[in-house]
Design a protein around this motif. Structure first.
Motif, short mmCIF file in Angstrom:
data_model
loop_
_atom_site.label_atom_id
_atom_site.label_comp_id
_atom_site.label_asym_id
_atom_site.label_seq_id
_atom_site.Cartn_x
_atom_site.Cartn_y
_atom_site.Cartn_z
N LEU B 46 32.60 48.27 54.42
CA LEU B 46 32.00 48.98 53.29
C LEU B 46 30.61 49.48 53.66
CD1 LEU B 46 32.95 46.36 50.56
CD2 LEU B 46 34.11 48.53 51.03
N ARG B 71 23.74 42.90 40.33
CA ARG B 71 23.92 43.29 38.94
C ARG B 71 23.88 42.12 37.98
NH1 ARG B 71 28.11 48.15 38.20
NH2 ARG B 71 27.71 47.44 36.08
N GLU B 74 27.06 39.21 36.46
CA GLU B 74 27.90 39.32 37.65
C GLU B 74 28.88 38.14 37.73
OE1 GLU B 74 29.51 41.05 39.53
OE2 GLU B 74 27.97 42.00 40.77
N THR B 75 30.03 38.38 38.38
CA THR B 75 30.96 37.30 38.70
C THR B 75 31.16 37.30 40.21
OG1 THR B 75 32.93 38.69 38.39
CG2 THR B 75 32.14 37.49 36.46
N PHE B 78 35.36 37.55 44.14
CA PHE B 78 35.61 38.16 45.45
C PHE B 78 35.03 37.28 46.56
CE2 PHE B 78 34.03 40.76 48.96
CZ PHE B 78 35.17 41.43 49.35
N ASP B 95 31.25 40.87 42.15
CA ASP B 95 32.44 41.66 41.84
C ASP B 95 32.08 43.04 41.25
OD1 ASP B 95 33.96 39.47 42.65
OD2 ASP B 95 33.90 38.59 40.64
N ARG B 96 31.07 43.08 40.40
CA ARG B 96 30.66 44.38 39.82
C ARG B 96 29.97 45.24 40.87
NH1 ARG B 96 31.40 43.90 34.39
NH2 ARG B 96 31.40 41.74 33.68
N LEU B 98 30.43 45.20 43.95
CA LEU B 98 31.44 45.64 44.90
C LEU B 98 32.02 47.01 44.52
CD1 LEU B 98 32.68 44.35 47.41
CD2 LEU B 98 34.49 43.48 45.96
N ALA B 99 32.13 47.26 43.23
CA ALA B 99 32.66 48.56 42.79
C ALA B 99 31.79 49.69 43.34
CB ALA B 99 32.71 48.62 41.26
N THR B 100 30.49 49.49 43.37
CA THR B 100 29.57 50.49 43.91
C THR B 100 29.86 50.74 45.38
OG1 THR B 100 27.86 49.69 42.39
CG2 THR B 100 27.13 51.06 44.22
N VAL B 102 32.60 50.00 47.18
CA VAL B 102 33.96 50.52 47.44
C VAL B 102 34.01 52.01 47.11
CG1 VAL B 102 36.37 50.45 46.64
CG2 VAL B 102 35.17 48.32 47.19
N GLU B 103 33.47 52.39 45.96
CA GLU B 103 33.54 53.80 45.56
C GLU B 103 32.63 54.66 46.45
OE1 GLU B 103 35.57 55.46 43.94
OE2 GLU B 103 34.57 57.31 43.35
N ARG B 106 34.42 55.11 49.81
CA ARG B 106 35.52 56.07 49.66
C ARG B 106 34.98 57.50 49.68
NH1 ARG B 106 37.82 59.44 46.49
NH2 ARG B 106 36.29 59.23 44.82
N ARG B 107 33.90 57.74 48.96
CA ARG B 107 33.37 59.11 48.88
C ARG B 107 32.74 59.55 50.20
NH1 ARG B 107 30.75 60.27 43.00
NH2 ARG B 107 32.13 58.98 41.72
N PHE B 121 26.30 58.86 40.96
CA PHE B 121 26.23 57.51 40.37
C PHE B 121 25.10 57.46 39.32
CE2 PHE B 121 28.25 54.74 43.99
CZ PHE B 121 29.46 55.37 43.77
#
Lengths: 316, 316
Positions: B46, B71, B74-75, B78, B95-96, B98-100, B102-103, B106-107, B121
């Protein structure tokens, strides 16, 4: 004394139930589960192998008993956050599940094969049986509907199997190489049985059989091939099997599934409600309860399947 | 009436506090935050940009007030799962959060620039001010210690800043191109101020100044450059700034930081406890409380910095 290796072909949820049953009644070294990878896809930049994961989670006792897919004690913070950033959120990825996809993707990019990654995950999760993909090459199930050809997960998850299926294609299958350890097991002799788990024949088992060499190796392995019907009383326990059969112009019945597998089958385990319907089949039929709810159900069905195979071996 | 654009140079935690203060006292179109990307790294496949994320989370009100990074709410499912699969778990990814990653990953793989991803973002998270990386090219801070050169996050997180720093290098900086919108803002005239946030000068601000053209553009922007000292009474509020200064043979003091920035500085905001120590500096000194605990502290310090800059403009 070893009765020989059992090779089980499996898709996700339904197949994983029988695979778990088999893993509970067989010594670990006597079970090799071959997983469908036609459902695999790339999502959010991650390499996702739904059937391998459902199998490994089930065998490791990490599966989610409510959904049948994903992990137990799951949290969903990632999903709650990805949408706010404009990321795709139609495929639900739990936070624990995500660790599998992130670490697998990292290793695949680092030139490990899917087989190597899967074997190592199994070892780390304490799974004694082997789980291997049908191939390390890319095979992608595609679905033709009114809107043309679409990716399998688009059909299966995003559109929740709503499109009418006109045809299926396993993109890449024609040039895929079967997983070498699977071929070695099938060709090595001393096999006890090949079990076709109660998975969707069209999208879980046929992609496996479409990998060049695998169907012939199964047929020539010198062991009885015994399938368990995924259809009970004209209905699928879970998933679109029955709907798909109707859309493809087939009768949604246990008999139609057996005819689909054709002369590959030596034995067929069907629910007692379907016994009459399969009376005309060429293979040996074993009626037995095939709905697997409890762990005891899964073990009992595994024993039925193995006994059916053993009886066929003795007869031959 | 607009007083002109404020360009703020910032690293992570300390800088983000002042950036938030500035965003609260300025109209959104009058603030551009330039983020250090020397801390960026690839982890688990990542692309992680710690300073950009700390800034955007702070500006969006999504930051974790306990840690200063990551964040809120947070949890950690993962993290609890990745280790069991043999994945690296020394860098904590919620976990939250991580969304940043991963996305973004990808971009970036989809050929978007880090600037485009960051801008989108910000828009999606409701941030009015602009946050831009110092460059869209790859710059990586490296640390030389007894064990030779190591990656920054290895030093900073994995080894928790324990190695003695002998030298720093910003790999890739010499050939990096400054972010075009940042350059346009600096060259466009009508700038109100360039603010150097209270970040670590060596690992947060100097990577920005090392991008060819940026230091000269800042010096030639026609606006006062005002820094806030990250050192209060010989100590850093957070992080290894003071330890690093001593290891590099410098005095851990507000004055030594100002000397490091040299003739770039027109104004310098220091805590009252350091007022005597910076008496000999060439730039204008403004003593004011610089410890930012509450939101009111951040806004108050932002106003002090802007007033110092405005006073310098009127004088010139």
């Amino acid at each position: 004394m070893s009765k020989g290796l059992v090779v089980a072909l499996s898709g996700g949820v339904g197949g994983a139930k029988l695979a778990l049953g088999l893993s509970r009644v067989l010594p670990p070294e006597e079970l090799l589960v071959v997983a469908n990878t036609g459902d695999d896809f790339e999502h959010l930049g991650l390499s996702i192998s739904p059937d391998i994961d459902t199998l490994t989670y089930a065998l490791a006792g990490l599966d989610n008993p409510e959904t049948g897919w994903g992990r137990r004690d799951e949290t969903w913070s990632f999903m709650a956050s990805i949408g706010a950033l404009g990321g795709a959120d139609w495929f639900r990825l739990g936070d624990r599940d995500l660790a599998t996809h992130v670490e697998r993707t990292r290793r695949l990019r680092d030139s490990q094969t899917l087989s190597q990654v899967t074997a190592d995950f199994c070892r780390r999760l304490g799974i004694g049986a082997r789980v291997l993909p049908m191939t390390d090459d890319r095979v992608r199930t595609r679905v033709r509907s009114d809107d043309g050809w679409i990716d399998f997960q688009d059909y299966f998850v995003r559109q929740q199997c709503r499109p009418v299926v006109q045809a299926l294609d396993f993109e890449g299958a024609a040039t895929a190489r079967p997983q070498p350890d699977v071929m070695a097991a099938l060709r090595g002799g001393g096999l006890r049985a090949v079990v076709i788990c109660p998975s969707n024949p069209f999208i879980s088992i046929e992609p496996i059989l479409a990998v060049p060499g695998l169907r012939a190796a199964i047929a020539g392995a010198g062991a009885p091939v015994v399938a368990v019907s995924p259809i009970i009383g004209g209905r699928a326990v879970k998933g679109p099997t029955a709907k798909m059969m109707q859309e493809l112009g087939l009768e949604a019945s246990a008999a139609a599934v057996a005819r689909r597998y054709g002369d590959l089958l030596a034995g067929y385990v069907v629910d007692p409600v379907d016994a009459a319907g399969v009376a005309g089949l060429a293979c040996a039929v074993t009626p037995a309860p095939t709905l697997m709810t409890t762990l005891a159900d899964k073990e009992a069905l595994a024993r039925v399947v193995l006994a059916a195979a053993d009886a066929l071996r003795q007869r031959s």
